[in-house]
Design an enzyme around this catalytic site. Structure first.
Site, mmCIF file in Angstrom:
data_model
loop_
_atom_site.group_PDB
_atom_site.id
_atom_site.type_symbol
_atom_site.label_atom_id
_atom_site.label_comp_id
_atom_site.label_asym_id
_atom_site.label_seq_id
_atom_site.Cartn_x
_atom_site.Cartn_y
_atom_site.Cartn_z
ATOM 1 N N ARG A 197 64.099 49.799 75.712
ATOM 2 C CA ARG A 197 64.415 50.352 74.397
ATOM 3 C C ARG A 197 64.651 49.226 73.393
ATOM 4 O O ARG A 197 64.636 48.056 73.774
ATOM 5 C CB ARG A 197 65.649 51.265 74.493
ATOM 6 C CG ARG A 197 66.772 50.658 75.351
ATOM 7 C CD ARG A 197 68.108 51.222 75.103
ATOM 8 N NE ARG A 197 68.586 50.830 73.798
ATOM 9 C CZ ARG A 197 69.046 49.615 73.506
ATOM 10 N NH1 ARG A 197 69.139 48.671 74.436
ATOM 11 N NH2 ARG A 197 69.445 49.325 72.282
ATOM 12 N N GLY A 198 64.924 49.614 72.143
ATOM 13 C CA GLY A 198 65.169 48.606 71.091
ATOM 14 C C GLY A 198 63.837 48.165 70.506
ATOM 15 O O GLY A 198 62.859 47.939 71.242
ATOM 16 N N ALA A 199 63.781 48.052 69.176
ATOM 17 C CA ALA A 199 62.493 47.884 68.497
ATOM 18 C C ALA A 199 61.649 46.699 68.987
ATOM 19 O O ALA A 199 60.497 46.889 69.384
ATOM 20 C CB ALA A 199 62.736 47.815 66.995
ATOM 21 N N ARG A 223 57.736 57.127 71.348
ATOM 22 C CA ARG A 223 58.910 57.335 70.480
ATOM 23 C C ARG A 223 58.447 57.103 69.037
ATOM 24 O O ARG A 223 57.690 56.161 68.799
ATOM 25 C CB ARG A 223 60.059 56.367 70.838
ATOM 26 C CG ARG A 223 60.695 56.649 72.206
ATOM 27 C CD ARG A 223 61.910 55.760 72.433
ATOM 28 N NE ARG A 223 63.057 56.185 71.667
ATOM 29 C CZ ARG A 223 64.160 55.446 71.517
ATOM 30 N NH1 ARG A 223 64.241 54.235 72.067
ATOM 31 N NH2 ARG A 223 65.192 55.907 70.822
ATOM 32 N N GLN A 240 75.132 52.679 73.572
ATOM 33 C CA GLN A 240 74.463 51.368 73.676
ATOM 34 C C GLN A 240 75.425 50.235 73.362
ATOM 35 O O GLN A 240 75.232 49.114 73.828
ATOM 36 C CB GLN A 240 73.264 51.308 72.713
ATOM 37 C CG GLN A 240 72.050 52.103 73.158
ATOM 38 C CD GLN A 240 72.029 53.503 72.564
ATOM 39 O OE1 GLN A 240 73.081 54.073 72.244
ATOM 40 N NE2 GLN A 240 70.851 54.073 72.412
ATOM 41 N N ASP A 250 65.070 49.469 63.323
ATOM 42 C CA ASP A 250 63.914 50.037 64.030
ATOM 43 C C ASP A 250 62.693 50.121 63.133
ATOM 44 O O ASP A 250 61.563 50.121 63.610
ATOM 45 C CB ASP A 250 64.256 51.418 64.591
ATOM 46 C CG ASP A 250 65.088 51.251 65.851
ATOM 47 O OD1 ASP A 250 66.302 51.033 65.724
ATOM 48 O OD2 ASP A 250 64.493 51.284 66.939
ATOM 49 N N ASN A 267 67.837 52.645 61.528
ATOM 50 C CA ASN A 267 68.466 52.020 62.698
ATOM 51 C C ASN A 267 69.293 53.104 63.398
ATOM 52 O O ASN A 267 69.391 54.247 62.930
ATOM 53 C CB ASN A 267 69.335 50.833 62.264
ATOM 54 C CG ASN A 267 69.777 49.992 63.458
ATOM 55 O OD1 ASN A 267 68.969 49.603 64.298
ATOM 56 N ND2 ASN A 267 71.064 49.718 63.573
ATOM 57 N N LYS A 268 69.884 52.744 64.520
ATOM 58 C CA LYS A 268 70.644 53.710 65.332
ATOM 59 C C LYS A 268 71.580 54.556 64.470
ATOM 60 O O LYS A 268 72.251 54.032 63.578
ATOM 61 C CB LYS A 268 71.442 52.919 66.387
ATOM 62 C CG LYS A 268 72.298 53.747 67.318
ATOM 63 C CD LYS A 268 71.543 54.848 68.017
ATOM 64 C CE LYS A 268 70.328 54.364 68.780
ATOM 65 N NZ LYS A 268 69.419 55.479 69.203
HETATM 66 O O1 MRU Z 1 67.467 54.306 70.694
HETATM 67 P P1 MRU Z 1 67.493 52.826 70.935
HETATM 68 O O2 MRU Z 1 68.528 52.414 71.908
HETATM 69 O O3 MRU Z 1 66.112 52.289 71.263
HETATM 70 O O4 MRU Z 1 67.892 52.229 69.514
HETATM 71 C C1 MRU Z 1 67.938 50.836 69.336
HETATM 72 C C2 MRU Z 1 68.475 50.444 68.021
HETATM 73 O O5 MRU Z 1 68.721 51.259 67.158
HETATM 74 C C3 MRU Z 1 68.614 48.989 67.722
HETATM 75 O O6 MRU Z 1 69.695 48.778 66.869
HETATM 76 C C4 MRU Z 1 67.353 48.517 67.013
HETATM 77 O O7 MRU Z 1 66.211 48.791 67.781
HETATM 78 C C5 MRU Z 1 67.398 47.096 66.685
HETATM 79 S S1 MRU Z 1 67.063 46.176 68.148
HETATM 80 C C6 MRU Z 1 67.014 44.616 67.932
#
Ligand code: MRU
Length: 346
Positions: free
Chosen positions: A50-52, A84, A195, A236, A246-247
């Site tokens: 996960r994470g961008a 996603r 997270q 993201d 973002n989250k």
């Molecule tokens: O749903 P997730 O856990 O994939 O969400 C991740 C985030 O929102 C992070 O803050 C974002 O991807 C930045 S990662 C460097």
């Protein structure tokens, strides 16, 4: 030792992609091996990976996996890109590897054609290498925004679990720690999938950072008490006008930061900027299953029959963002015109 969240396995163990299963952290450090693209798509949807930035890398390696297996590479890239919807890096990484594959496959030289699968793999590796370098550059550039003795609040998880380097926002927190500037890293637990408390606290503990986890809803009183000098988050997707997806919870933090006059900084690589999307309202926001809200670790919390609203992300408008730190420069103030400098078409 730094965390490796994704690893390509060559034969005889592969071709395969080994993932550190983030759904099981911090309780257990378990690897999950994906030998097919559908299994990787499932892992992406379940947030095993996960994470961008890491999703971009996973998308590219997924295309390399399809190519190595002799599967339909275009269909694989499409399936990965759609796994996603919000993190723009996922489709970007898949398309980059697909482009490398298709260019080699269409080459008049038969030797190059035969190497098309290797071309996709090379592209995936170069995306990962560039991401590692970008993390280091963002940390270096972002340090100028960190005051001495900083108490930094962060949200979600942005370290080496989601990049090929030390992270985006968390990479900057680490750099601040090494530079002797960090007094405290406040970590939002990041409801509903935690997270922050599960993953960022795991990274912070391994790195020896002074840190405390807080309930997301405690950020307001923490800021009111003057205990936060800087908010730092990842992204993201950043649109052409500087809106940041973002989250979920990030937007609320930005509103709080403005009210309490705390700088709010976004750290993200240029690959997270989507110049093709005009503004925040046009960003597709992933809606996740209601059970992520109504249940915790498989146990029902809300009464049977309760539905839930569960967007995975929210959008922060550019006017609430003090600066966006990228590997190619710091955008401050955040305006469409200032951001355009980073566009590949400029
Ligand atoms: O749903 P997730 O856990 O994939 O969400 C991740 C985030 O929102 C992070 O803050 C974002 O991807 C930045 S990662 C460097």
């Amino acid at each position: 030792m730094s965390i490796v969240a994704l690893r390509w396995l060559d034969p005889p163990a592969g071709p395969a992609i080994e993932l550190l299963d983030q759904t099981r952290l911090p309780v257990s450090e378990t690897a999950l091996t994906c030998t097919t693209v559908p299994s990787l798509v499932d892992a992406i949807r379940r947030l095993v990976v996960r994470g961008a930035p890491l999703l971009g890398i996973a998308g590219a390696y997924g295309v390399a996996l399809a190519a190595a297996r002799g599967d339909d590479v275009t269909a694989a890239a499409q399936a990965l890109a759609q796994a996603r919807p919000t993190a723009v890096n996922l489709g970007w990484g898949a398309r980059r590897a697909l482009g490398a594959y298709l260019r080699a496959a269409a080459d008049p030289d038969q030797e190059v054609q035969r190497g098309a699968a290797r071309a996709a793999l090379r592209e995936a590796r170069s995306i990962a290498d560039a991401d590692e370098q970008a993390c280091a550059q963002m940390a270096e550039l972002g340090l100028a925004l960190v005051p001495a003795g900083a108490r930094i609040l962060t949200h979600c998880n942005t370290g080496s679990l989601v990049t090929a380097g030390e992270g985006t926002a968390f990479g900057l927190v680490l750099a601040a720690h090494r530079a002797g500037l960090l007094t405290m890293c406040w970590i939002d637990e990041t409801r509903p999938l935690l997270q922050g408390s599960r993953l960022t606290a795991y990274e912070a503990g391994r790195a020896g950072l002074p840190h405390k986890v807080l309930a997301d809803s405690a950020a307001a009183s923490l800021m009111a008490a003057g205990q936060v000098d800087l908010v730092v988050v990842g992204a993201d997707r950043i649109t052409a006008d500087g809106s940041v997806a973002n989250k979920v919870g990030t937007y609320g933090l930005a509103v709080l930061a403005r009210h309490h006059q705390v700088p709010f900084v976004v750290v993200a690589p240029v690959s997270t900027i989507d110049f093709g999307t005009a503004d925040g309202a046009s960003i597709p926001i992933e809606q996740r299953p209601p059970e992520e809200i109504t249940h915790l670790a498989g146990q029902r919390l809300a009464p049977a029959g309760s539905d839930a609203y569960n967007p995975a992300f929210d959008v922060t408008p550019p006017g609430l963002i003090t600066a966006i730190v990228t590997e190619s420069g710091v955008i401050q103030p955040v305006t469409r015109g200032n951001l355009r400098v980073l566009s590949p078409e400029t």
